[in-house]
Design a protein around this motif. Structure first.
Motif, mmCIF file in Angstrom:
data_model
loop_
_atom_site.group_PDB
_atom_site.id
_atom_site.type_symbol
_atom_site.label_atom_id
_atom_site.label_comp_id
_atom_site.label_asym_id
_atom_site.label_seq_id
_atom_site.Cartn_x
_atom_site.Cartn_y
_atom_site.Cartn_z
ATOM 1 N N ALA A 25 0.866 -1.175 0.000
ATOM 2 C CA ALA A 25 0.000 0.000 0.000
ATOM 3 C C ALA A 25 0.901 1.222 0.000
ATOM 4 C CB ALA A 25 -0.929 -0.005 1.210
ATOM 5 N N TYR A 26 0.403 2.331 -0.576
ATOM 6 C CA TYR A 26 1.244 3.506 -0.793
ATOM 7 C C TYR A 26 0.615 4.739 -0.166
ATOM 8 C CZ TYR A 26 3.055 0.245 -4.249
ATOM 9 O OH TYR A 26 3.571 -0.873 -4.854
ATOM 10 N N VAL A 27 1.464 5.604 0.423
ATOM 11 C CA VAL A 27 0.973 6.824 1.065
ATOM 12 C C VAL A 27 1.874 7.997 0.692
ATOM 13 C CG1 VAL A 27 -0.033 5.583 3.019
ATOM 14 C CG2 VAL A 27 2.323 6.432 3.173
ATOM 15 N N ASP A 28 1.335 9.222 0.845
ATOM 16 C CA ASP A 28 2.152 10.417 0.596
ATOM 17 C C ASP A 28 2.847 10.838 1.886
ATOM 18 O OD1 ASP A 28 0.224 11.668 2.165
ATOM 19 O OD2 ASP A 28 -0.760 12.654 0.476
ATOM 20 N N TRP A 37 3.035 3.792 -6.753
ATOM 21 C CA TRP A 37 4.426 4.152 -6.473
ATOM 22 C C TRP A 37 4.777 5.566 -6.911
ATOM 23 C CZ3 TRP A 37 8.526 2.886 -3.754
ATOM 24 C CH2 TRP A 37 9.774 3.322 -4.162
ATOM 25 N N ASN A 38 4.280 6.004 -8.073
ATOM 26 C CA ASN A 38 4.642 7.313 -8.612
ATOM 27 C C ASN A 38 4.211 8.468 -7.716
ATOM 28 O OD1 ASN A 38 5.830 6.142 -10.850
ATOM 29 N ND2 ASN A 38 3.975 6.282 -12.100
ATOM 30 N N TYR A 42 5.994 6.998 0.996
ATOM 31 C CA TYR A 42 6.293 5.772 1.741
ATOM 32 C C TYR A 42 5.441 4.639 1.192
ATOM 33 C CZ TYR A 42 7.968 9.226 5.158
ATOM 34 O OH TYR A 42 8.598 10.273 5.764
ATOM 35 N N TYR A 43 5.891 3.423 1.425
ATOM 36 C CA TYR A 43 5.036 2.290 1.083
ATOM 37 C C TYR A 43 5.043 1.265 2.209
ATOM 38 C CZ TYR A 43 9.283 -0.320 -0.375
ATOM 39 O OH TYR A 43 10.509 -0.949 -0.411
ATOM 40 N N TYR A 44 3.886 0.633 2.392
ATOM 41 C CA TYR A 44 3.703 -0.423 3.377
ATOM 42 C C TYR A 44 3.832 -1.771 2.681
ATOM 43 C CZ TYR A 44 1.804 2.854 6.859
ATOM 44 O OH TYR A 44 1.639 3.867 7.765
ATOM 45 N N LYS A 45 4.512 -2.674 3.339
ATOM 46 C CA LYS A 45 4.674 -4.025 2.813
ATOM 47 C C LYS A 45 4.200 -5.002 3.875
ATOM 48 C CE LYS A 45 8.312 -7.250 1.323
ATOM 49 N NZ LYS A 45 9.780 -7.405 1.111
ATOM 50 N N ALA A 46 3.282 -5.896 3.514
ATOM 51 C CA ALA A 46 2.764 -6.882 4.462
ATOM 52 C C ALA A 46 2.890 -8.267 3.860
ATOM 53 C CB ALA A 46 1.311 -6.581 4.802
ATOM 54 N N ASN A 60 10.689 4.100 2.946
ATOM 55 C CA ASN A 60 10.614 5.311 2.138
ATOM 56 C C ASN A 60 10.921 4.957 0.683
ATOM 57 O OD1 ASN A 60 13.408 5.034 1.947
ATOM 58 N ND2 ASN A 60 13.860 6.669 3.396
ATOM 59 N N ARG A 61 10.925 5.952 -0.188
ATOM 60 C CA ARG A 61 11.106 5.678 -1.617
ATOM 61 C C ARG A 61 12.485 5.085 -1.917
ATOM 62 N NH1 ARG A 61 7.717 7.400 -5.540
ATOM 63 N NH2 ARG A 61 9.444 7.468 -7.016
ATOM 64 N N ALA A 62 13.458 5.372 -1.035
ATOM 65 C CA ALA A 62 14.792 4.817 -1.227
ATOM 66 C C ALA A 62 14.897 3.380 -0.752
ATOM 67 C CB ALA A 62 15.835 5.674 -0.501
ATOM 68 N N GLY A 63 13.794 2.872 -0.181
ATOM 69 C CA GLY A 63 13.783 1.502 0.299
ATOM 70 C C GLY A 63 14.220 1.351 1.736
ATOM 71 N N GLN A 64 14.560 2.464 2.396
ATOM 72 C CA GLN A 64 15.002 2.380 3.789
ATOM 73 C C GLN A 64 13.820 2.063 4.704
ATOM 74 O OE1 GLN A 64 16.932 6.209 4.513
ATOM 75 N NE2 GLN A 64 18.917 5.211 4.501
#
Length: 291
Positions: A25-28, A37-38, A42-46, A60-64
């Motif tokens: 899931a993706y958030v601003d 993604w665009n 941030y993105y949530y991964k479950a 975050n977008r950098a994958g951190q």
């Protein structure tokens, strides 16, 4: 907002049949759900780890990593395992949850990765040893909690290990003795030892800041949920706000909103120890009311 986001993830997580299944899931920047993604900050991964646990991570977008939590249920509502909050790739806060309650030792770290404080929990309540450290890793403050309140002897120390303030509490959290010392060991006045941090313009300005920025969570408003969330955070030597966390929550949506808003706070006037700006742990309530 987090609750709504997890509902989206839930639709996917419940359908997982293999350990490798993953949902996103993706958030601003304000943690508002976006399409993909665009548009995401941030993105949530479950994903399903095994038959009894599910992993939720925030990147975050950098994958951190920003956060990693373990849940007992596919609905991602019952934390059960280690929870870690990250900043710039380094842990800032970690500990174990059992059935949604903090249990055992929780550790906070500063931005350099050094231990900032350790605190003990029993069934989500402070109970046991507490230690706060100077940047050079020597103890700054130490004491014990009993059922969420300070108890026994608490000691604030100079960086050389000598006591600056010795305060004694009853088992019910009432202070009955407080003595201050200079670095030579002689008694001195308290105002020469410490001064708390403050919001620019005073506490009334802080609550004006809250009024401008708090967005009452829709689900809490619809259910007429009101209550107080107690937050704690570190005010650094420069007045920056770090290590923001919910000290005592009330409702998931209210807790998440209090956390979001505190992270928007401008710099504070730093507290002082021994006449110099110093990092200080500060605690404050945020009241949610529909009236």
């Amino acid at each position: 907002m987090k609750k709504l986001l997890l509902l989206v993830l839930l639709l996917y997580v419940k359908s997982m049949s293999a350990q490798t299944d993953t949902a996103y899931a993706y958030v601003d920047a304000n943690y508002k759900a976006v399409k993909g993604w665009n548009e995401a900050t941030y993105y949530y991964k479950a994903y399903k780890k095994d038959s009894t646990s599910y992993i939720l991570s925030v990147h975050n977008r950098a994958g951190q990593l920003q956060k990693r939590e373990i849940y007992l249920d596919a609905g991602l509502t019952i934390k059960n395992g280690q929870s870690v909050v990250y900043k710039n790739g380094k842990p800032t806060y970690k500990g174990i949850y059992i059935n949604n309650e903090r249990e055992g030792i929780f550790v906070s770290y500063d931005t350099l990765g050094n231990v900032l404080r350790t605190e003990s929990y029993q069934r989500d309540t402070l109970n046991g040893p507490y230690t706060f450290y100077w940047p050079n890793a020597t103890i700054q403050e130490t004491g014990n909690y009993r059922k969420g309140k300070k108890a026994g002897e608490w000691i604030l120390q100079y960086e050389n290990g000598k006591p600056a303030i010795i305060e004694k509490f009853t088992d019910y959290g009432d202070s009955y003795s407080k003595t201050s010392f200079d670095e030579s060991g002689k008694e001195t006045t308290l105002d020469q030892i410490e001064a708390p941090p403050s919001f620019p313009g005073g506490i009334d300005k802080f609550y004006m800041f809250l009024a401008r920025n708090v967005k009452y969570p829709r689900d809490a408003a619809e259910q007429h949920i009101e209550g107080e969330v107690r937050m704690s955070f570190l005010v650094t030597e420069t007045g920056a706000i770090e290590n923001v966390k919910v000290e005592r929550g009330y409702h998931p949506s209210l807790d998440a909103e209090a956390l979001r808003v505190m992270k928007l706070s401008p710099k504070w006037t730093p507290g002082k120890l021994f006449g110099k700006p110093a990092r200080v742990i500060y605690s404050i309530p945020i009241r949610f009311s529909l009236r």
